[in-house]
Design an enzyme around this catalytic site. Structure first.
Site, mmCIF file in Angstrom:
data_model
loop_
_atom_site.group_PDB
_atom_site.id
_atom_site.type_symbol
_atom_site.label_atom_id
_atom_site.label_comp_id
_atom_site.label_asym_id
_atom_site.label_seq_id
_atom_site.Cartn_x
_atom_site.Cartn_y
_atom_site.Cartn_z
ATOM 1 N N GLU A 229 0.882 -1.173 0.000
ATOM 2 C CA GLU A 229 0.000 0.000 0.000
ATOM 3 C C GLU A 229 0.911 1.212 0.000
ATOM 4 O OE1 GLU A 229 -3.945 -1.876 1.410
ATOM 5 O OE2 GLU A 229 -3.362 -0.057 2.405
ATOM 6 N N CYS A 263 -2.011 9.243 2.740
ATOM 7 C CA CYS A 263 -1.778 8.638 1.417
ATOM 8 C C CYS A 263 -2.817 9.151 0.436
ATOM 9 C CB CYS A 263 -1.818 7.127 1.511
ATOM 10 S SG CYS A 263 -3.298 6.474 2.268
HETATM 11 P P1 NAD Z 1 8.594 4.563 4.267
HETATM 12 O O1 NAD Z 1 8.554 3.807 2.976
HETATM 13 O O2 NAD Z 1 9.712 5.497 4.506
HETATM 14 O O3 NAD Z 1 8.615 3.547 5.513
HETATM 15 C C1 NAD Z 1 7.587 2.612 5.722
HETATM 16 C C2 NAD Z 1 8.106 1.489 6.612
HETATM 17 O O4 NAD Z 1 9.107 0.755 5.902
HETATM 18 C C3 NAD Z 1 8.758 1.948 7.909
HETATM 19 O O5 NAD Z 1 8.364 1.080 8.933
HETATM 20 C C4 NAD Z 1 10.245 1.821 7.610
HETATM 21 O O6 NAD Z 1 11.034 1.604 8.756
HETATM 22 C C5 NAD Z 1 10.261 0.605 6.713
HETATM 23 N N1 NAD Z 1 11.409 0.495 5.785
HETATM 24 C C6 NAD Z 1 12.105 1.487 5.197
HETATM 25 N N2 NAD Z 1 13.051 0.972 4.368
HETATM 26 C C7 NAD Z 1 12.922 -0.382 4.442
HETATM 27 C C8 NAD Z 1 13.576 -1.464 3.795
HETATM 28 N N3 NAD Z 1 14.562 -1.269 2.913
HETATM 29 N N4 NAD Z 1 13.184 -2.719 4.074
HETATM 30 C C9 NAD Z 1 12.183 -2.952 4.951
HETATM 31 N N5 NAD Z 1 11.516 -1.967 5.587
HETATM 32 C C10 NAD Z 1 11.869 -0.693 5.338
HETATM 33 O O7 NAD Z 1 7.186 5.288 4.364
HETATM 34 P P2 NAD Z 1 6.651 6.260 5.518
HETATM 35 O O8 NAD Z 1 7.382 7.541 5.433
HETATM 36 O O9 NAD Z 1 6.585 5.539 6.803
HETATM 37 O O10 NAD Z 1 5.140 6.497 5.054
HETATM 38 C C11 NAD Z 1 4.772 7.449 4.127
HETATM 39 C C12 NAD Z 1 4.395 6.795 2.822
HETATM 40 O O11 NAD Z 1 3.414 5.780 3.050
HETATM 41 C C13 NAD Z 1 3.756 7.774 1.847
HETATM 42 O O12 NAD Z 1 4.250 7.518 0.547
HETATM 43 C C14 NAD Z 1 2.276 7.425 1.942
HETATM 44 O O13 NAD Z 1 1.532 7.792 0.811
HETATM 45 C C15 NAD Z 1 2.331 5.955 2.142
HETATM 46 N N6 NAD Z 1 1.099 5.426 2.738
HETATM 47 C C16 NAD Z 1 0.260 4.687 1.967
HETATM 48 C C17 NAD Z 1 -0.935 4.214 2.488
HETATM 49 C C18 NAD Z 1 -1.890 3.395 1.656
HETATM 50 O O14 NAD Z 1 -2.801 2.850 2.231
HETATM 51 N N7 NAD Z 1 -1.726 3.303 0.359
HETATM 52 C C19 NAD Z 1 -1.275 4.530 3.803
HETATM 53 C C20 NAD Z 1 -0.400 5.299 4.570
HETATM 54 C C21 NAD Z 1 0.789 5.748 4.021
#
Ligand code: NAD
Length: 456
Positions: A229, A263
């Site tokens: 997501e 999001c």
């Molecule tokens: P992010 O991708 O920076 O991090 C998300 C998670 O992934 C965190 O827990 C982080 O520690 C982990 N992570 C980071 N790098 C990783 C790796 N290489 N391997 C495994 N895990 C890793 O995102 P964020 O800043 O936490 O969230 C914001 C983003 O999420 C925005 O793009 C937003 O649109 C999206 N989002 C989407 C939805 C949806 O339902 N589509 C909902 C909420 C947020």
């Protein structure tokens, strides 16, 4: 050590030890050992525990909302809305899980003595790597149906919502979920990557497209269930027949609620030329009326940005939009106070040469572009690699349906935006992701199918 920072004050609230490869392997082992018994346990007991969890959320709302606000900068009223909002999702899952799990007889042929049926089994031990912006929503969309359907969960909350992740864990345990069935894993990106090294039966990720790509690559060889997501660049089209003031207020809320860190935040607006100037005026006035300040204050509507990194993104988008002819109506810079605050920012005369109209902003900024026709609006709305949501404001239902039928997005809105329903699938297209949470699809996604051919 993971430093938990209050983004409104820049003060360190707590330091917490991070998981290591060894602790994660031990947690995974515990989850594997517990999962099968959990899967066999009666559904009624699972429903009872999740029901208790719902009650505990309500009982502890003051503390939970304050914690969320302190680590994320979310305005306190919006933090309360989020914690309260989980109840509706739990109700939906609890009311529908038995129906999804029921064996489905699809053929009974007495002459051939043949029966065909479908049953569902849990995936096993799943990894849930989560975002920080709506930790209660994006977390519960996964762990509630995953647990109800008999999976065990390794849950890695975002490093920017760790205290909330731990609070959720405590309440699940208090509600009766076994400590080996739901296990938190604490840390940042590298710890997330370590979770993926476990032989999980499924990975459910909420976060950015950039990280989603890495996750997909990391598990590609394993042929396990993967759900992503991801982000969005969600458009709204405002037609010429609307109540301009009402449409401006509704879309401004859609763009700036949660300080624009949703999001499905409105990220770009197309306005029919006949009402464009009036709309822009009403929109900018609405945004100028937003109260920015201490997220713990009930009156605050724009809180702190959760991550300092996002300030760089916003500064870059502002500079780029100015350079390319965007007209800055309000904001465009950090607020003059300590903490990661950014003034709500509105650009008119935006176009797709600007990063502001192409890349996810994930903050309090919006670009508005004038269009001549519905056709032009549709073409611009679809001019993106993302496909999470798209909205249209018009009095004409048929016109809305025509526009929205052409929108390449998993969710479409008529006269509303930035809205999620537990009854409807939440699914992105393109760079917005793969798979679906919520609705009955968001229960099925935690199950694997078994097809039965029974002769005799
Ligand atoms: P992010 O991708 O920076 O991090 C998300 C998670 O992934 C965190 O827990 C982080 O520690 C982990 N992570 C980071 N790098 C990783 C790796 N290489 N391997 C495994 N895990 C890793 O995102 P964020 O800043 O936490 O969230 C914001 C983003 O999420 C925005 O793009 C937003 O649109 C999206 N989002 C989407 C939805 C949806 O339902 N589509 C909902 C909420 C947020």
């Amino acid at each position: 050590m993971l430093k938990i920072v209050n983004p409104a004050t820049e003060a360190v609230i707590r330091e917490i030890g991070e998981d290591t490869p060894e602790t994660i392997a031990a947690k995974f082992k515990r989850a594997c050992a517990a999962q099968k018994a959990w899967a066999r346990a009666p559904l009624a007991g699972k429903i009872e525990a999740i029901g208790k969890f719902k009650g505990l959320l309500a009982k502890n709302i003051d503390k939970l909302a304050a914690t969320l606000t302190s680590e994320m900068g979310k305005p306190i009223t919006q933090a309360r809305n989020e914690v309260n909002g989980v109840a509706g999702r739990i109700d939906f899952f609890v009311e529908n899980v038995a129906r999804v799990l029921d064996e489905k007889k699809v053929l009974t042929d007495a002459a051939q003595k043949l029966e065909e049926a479908i049953t569902h089994e849990p995936l096993g031990v799943i990894g849930n790597i989560s975002a920080w912006n709506y930790p209660y929503f994006v977390g519960s969309n996964v762990f509630v149906p995953a647990l109800l359907t008999g999976n065990a969960v390794l849950y890695k909350p975002s490093e920017f919502a760790t205290l909330t992740g731990l609070a959720i864990t405590e309440l699940l345990y208090e509600a009766g979920i076994a400590e080996d069935v739901f296990i938190p894993v604490i840390g940042g990106a590298s710890v997330g990557a370590m979770v993926l090294e476990m032989p999980l039966n499924g990975v459910f990720f909420t976060g950015s497209y950039a990280t989603g790509r890495k996750i997909a690559a990391a598990v590609a060889d394993r042929m396990i269930k993967l759900q992503l997501e991801l982000g969005g660049k969600d458009p709204v089209y405002v037609c010429n027949d609307v109540d301009v003031q009402a449409a401006a207020e509704a879309t401004a809320d859609g763009a700036f609620y949660n300080t624009g860190q949703s999001c499905c935040s409105v990220e770009r607006i197309y306005v029919h030329e006949k009402i464009h100037d009036r709309f822009v005026d009403a929109f900018a006035k609405t945004v100028e009326g937003f109260t920015i300040g201490d997220p713990a204050d009930q009156k605050t509507y724009i809180g702190a940005l959760t991550r300092p990194l996002q300030i760089e993104v916003l500064d870059r988008q502002v500079a780029d939009a100015k350079k390319r002819g965007g007209r800055l109506l309000t904001g465009g810079e950090r607020a003059a106070r300590k903490g990661y605050f950014y003034r709500p920012t509105v650009f008119a005369d935006a176009d797709h040469s600007m990063e502001l109209m192409r890349e996810e902003s994930f903050g309090p900024i919006i670009g508005i572009q004038k269009v001549k026709s519905d056709e032009e609006a549709v073409s611009l709305m679809n001019d993106t690699a993302y496909g999470l949501t798209a909205a249209v404001y018009t009095k004409d239902r048929a016109r809305a349906r025509k526009v929205l039928a052409q929108a390449n997005a998993g969710t479409v809105y008529w006269n509303c935006c930035d809205r999620v329903s537990p009854r409807l699938p939440w699914s992105g297209r393109g760079h917005s992701g793969i798979g679906s949470t919520l609705s009955t699809y968001g229960i099925e996604t935690f199950l694997q199918l078994k097809a039965w051919h029974l002769k005799g």
